[in-house]
Motif scaffolding. Structure first.
Motif, PDB file in Angstrom:
ATOM      1  N   SER A 282     105.379  21.789 -45.757  1.00  0.00           N
ATOM      2  CA  SER A 282     105.790  22.691 -44.682  1.00  0.00           C
ATOM      3  C   SER A 282     106.630  21.980 -43.631  1.00  0.00           C
ATOM      4  O   SER A 282     107.202  22.625 -42.753  1.00  0.00           O
ATOM      5  N   ARG A 283     106.704  20.657 -43.727  1.00  0.00           N
ATOM      6  CA  ARG A 283     107.491  19.875 -42.779  1.00  0.00           C
ATOM      7  C   ARG A 283     108.676  19.168 -43.426  1.00  0.00           C
ATOM      8  O   ARG A 283     109.275  18.281 -42.821  1.00  0.00           O
ATOM      9  N   GLY A 284     108.967  19.523 -44.655  1.00  0.00           N
ATOM     10  CA  GLY A 284     110.088  18.888 -45.321  1.00  0.00           C
ATOM     11  C   GLY A 284     109.702  18.301 -46.666  1.00  0.00           C
ATOM     12  O   GLY A 284     108.612  18.555 -47.191  1.00  0.00           O
ATOM     13  N   VAL A 285     110.581  17.490 -47.216  1.00  0.00           N
ATOM     14  CA  VAL A 285     110.406  16.924 -48.549  1.00  0.00           C
ATOM     15  C   VAL A 285     110.283  15.409 -48.455  1.00  0.00           C
ATOM     16  O   VAL A 285     111.032  14.759 -47.726  1.00  0.00           O
ATOM     17  N   VAL A 286     109.317  14.852 -49.188  1.00  0.00           N
ATOM     18  CA  VAL A 286     109.179  13.402 -49.295  1.00  0.00           C
ATOM     19  C   VAL A 286     109.103  13.049 -50.768  1.00  0.00           C
ATOM     20  O   VAL A 286     108.808  13.899 -51.623  1.00  0.00           O
ATOM     21  N   THR A 287     109.366  11.794 -51.075  1.00  0.00           N
ATOM     22  CA  THR A 287     109.235  11.321 -52.440  1.00  0.00           C
ATOM     23  C   THR A 287     108.226  10.175 -52.477  1.00  0.00           C
ATOM     24  O   THR A 287     107.972   9.518 -51.469  1.00  0.00           O
ATOM     25  N   ALA A 288     107.666   9.974 -53.658  1.00  0.00           N
ATOM     26  CA  ALA A 288     106.641   8.936 -53.806  1.00  0.00           C
ATOM     27  C   ALA A 288     106.643   8.400 -55.227  1.00  0.00           C
ATOM     28  O   ALA A 288     106.990   9.106 -56.174  1.00  0.00           O
ATOM     29  N   GLU A 289     106.237   7.143 -55.347  1.00  0.00           N
ATOM     30  CA  GLU A 289     106.074   6.558 -56.669  1.00  0.00           C
ATOM     31  C   GLU A 289     104.759   6.989 -57.307  1.00  0.00           C
ATOM     32  O   GLU A 289     104.675   7.200 -58.507  1.00  0.00           O
ATOM     33  N   LYS A 290     103.729   7.115 -56.465  1.00  0.00           N
ATOM     34  CA  LYS A 290     102.418   7.535 -56.959  1.00  0.00           C
ATOM     35  C   LYS A 290     101.807   8.523 -55.975  1.00  0.00           C
ATOM     36  O   LYS A 290     101.997   8.399 -54.758  1.00  0.00           O
ATOM     37  N   ILE A 291     101.087   9.515 -56.509  1.00  0.00           N
ATOM     38  CA  ILE A 291     100.383  10.467 -55.656  1.00  0.00           C
ATOM     39  C   ILE A 291      98.903  10.450 -56.004  1.00  0.00           C
ATOM     40  O   ILE A 291      98.519  10.245 -57.163  1.00  0.00           O
ATOM     41  N   ILE A 292      98.073  10.618 -55.000  1.00  0.00           N
ATOM     42  CA  ILE A 292      96.622  10.692 -55.176  1.00  0.00           C
ATOM     43  C   ILE A 292      96.200  12.049 -54.629  1.00  0.00           C
ATOM     44  O   ILE A 292      96.389  12.328 -53.434  1.00  0.00           O
ATOM     45  N   VAL A 293      95.656  12.906 -55.486  1.00  0.00           N
ATOM     46  CA  VAL A 293      95.274  14.255 -55.090  1.00  0.00           C
ATOM     47  C   VAL A 293      93.790  14.268 -54.737  1.00  0.00           C
ATOM     48  O   VAL A 293      92.932  14.077 -55.602  1.00  0.00           O
ATOM     49  N   THR A 294      93.491  14.487 -53.462  1.00  0.00           N
ATOM     50  CA  THR A 294      92.115  14.540 -52.976  1.00  0.00           C
ATOM     51  C   THR A 294      91.964  15.783 -52.105  1.00  0.00           C
ATOM     52  O   THR A 294      91.478  15.715 -50.977  1.00  0.00           O
ATOM     53  N   SER A 295      92.372  16.918 -52.650  1.00  0.00           N
ATOM     54  CA  SER A 295      92.467  18.137 -51.855  1.00  0.00           C
ATOM     55  C   SER A 295      91.303  19.095 -52.054  1.00  0.00           C
ATOM     56  O   SER A 295      91.385  20.266 -51.672  1.00  0.00           O
ATOM     57  N   GLY A 296      90.226  18.617 -52.654  1.00  0.00           N
ATOM     58  CA  GLY A 296      89.006  19.396 -52.725  1.00  0.00           C
ATOM     59  C   GLY A 296      89.188  20.773 -53.329  1.00  0.00           C
ATOM     60  O   GLY A 296      89.706  20.934 -54.437  1.00  0.00           O
ATOM     61  N   ALA A 297      88.796  21.801 -52.572  1.00  0.00           N
ATOM     62  CA  ALA A 297      88.847  23.176 -53.066  1.00  0.00           C
ATOM     63  C   ALA A 297      90.265  23.641 -53.378  1.00  0.00           C
ATOM     64  O   ALA A 297      90.455  24.621 -54.103  1.00  0.00           O
ATOM     65  N   TRP A 298      91.257  22.931 -52.849  1.00  0.00           N
ATOM     66  CA  TRP A 298      92.657  23.316 -53.055  1.00  0.00           C
ATOM     67  C   TRP A 298      93.319  22.499 -54.169  1.00  0.00           C
ATOM     68  O   TRP A 298      94.532  22.528 -54.319  1.00  0.00           O
ATOM     69  N   THR A 299      92.525  21.796 -54.957  1.00  0.00           N
ATOM     70  CA  THR A 299      93.071  20.913 -55.996  1.00  0.00           C
ATOM     71  C   THR A 299      93.996  21.647 -56.958  1.00  0.00           C
ATOM     72  O   THR A 299      95.094  21.172 -57.276  1.00  0.00           O
ATOM     73  N   ASN A 300      93.578  22.807 -57.441  1.00  0.00           N
ATOM     74  CA  ASN A 300      94.393  23.523 -58.431  1.00  0.00           C
ATOM     75  C   ASN A 300      95.721  23.992 -57.870  1.00  0.00           C
ATOM     76  O   ASN A 300      96.695  24.152 -58.613  1.00  0.00           O
TER      77      ASN A 300
END
Length: 232
Positions: free
Chosen positions: A188-206
């Motif tokens: 919602s604040r723009g676009v970023v790029t990353a080499e690796k992502i770690i998803v720890t979003s709990g109930a919003w994982t899907n």
């Protein structure tokens, strides 16, 4: 561009941020994204306490708990703030329940300190429990609780001190793989790029991993935690 982006800064995400900032190469750029304000009450990490324990019916968890306790000690030492209270914990099951026997066997193999009581013995020691010999209990002397909200805040603060960037009120709308070593994250604040992502979003994982056409059978439930006042 960041080397690591952690999506979700609750209990698990804040811990991930801290340990990345502590163990990754100092030249690596680390970003944490939280869709709500830090310290919000929409997820599962904002409460007075979460149980920590050494005894589990699965031995792999009992073994892992030893490393978890070392990790908590390291965080407390750096923060100079107590997060864990090892007051002990009691598990009660029906007499002869395999859950109890598996728990006790794992504890013995891991060399844990505990007591195994009949329901009558538990009642004599702790009269507030109206138990008889239809149940059995074990006292885990390595159990206690962690202040969940404070632990999350401390992890975020320490990660920032070590150079991590944490941005809240920043919802992730999608994640797309650009190539073998780079992801594009639309927020919602723009676009970023990353080499690796770690998803720890709990109930919003899907909502996050759905960007890759992946879905996990995740069911969100509300847990009922009770606190009782006692007279000393």
């Amino acid at each position: 561009h960041y080397d690591y982006v952690v999506i979700g800064c609750g209990g698990i995400g804040s811990g991930s941020l801290y340990w990345l900032s502590r163990t990754a190469d100092k030249r690596k750029r680390i970003l944490g994204l939280e869709q709500f304000e830090l310290g919000h009450s929409n997820g599962g990490s904002q409460d007075y306490s979460r149980i920590v324990r050494r005894m589990y019916h699965v031995e792999a968890y009992a073994k892992l708990s030893a490393e978890a306790m070392k990790a908590w000690s390291a965080v407390e030492k750096e923060a100079e703030h107590q997060l864990i209270d090892l007051c002990g914990g009691i598990t009660v099951t029906a007499r002869g329940d395999p859950f109890m026997s598996d728990t006790l066997q794992a504890a013995v193999r891991q060399g844990l300190k505990f007591e195994h009581l009949t329901g009558t013995e538990l009642n004599k020691r702790y009269p507030q429990f109206a138990t008889d010999d239809s149940v059995e209990a074990c006292i885990d002397h390595g159990a206690g609780f962690v202040d969940a909200a404070q632990a999350t805040a401390v992890h975020v603060a320490l990660a920032r001190q070590r150079g991590a960037t944490v941005v809240d009120s920043c919802k992730v709308h999608g994640v797309h793989r650009l190539n073998a070593s780079r992801y594009e994250i639309t927020t919602s604040r723009g676009v970023v790029t990353a080499e690796k992502i770690i998803v720890t979003s709990g109930a919003w994982t899907n909502q996050i991993i759905g960007s890759f056409g992946v879905h996990v059978p995740l069911t969100v439930t509300q847990e009922q935690v009770h606190y009782y006042a006692i007279s000393k």
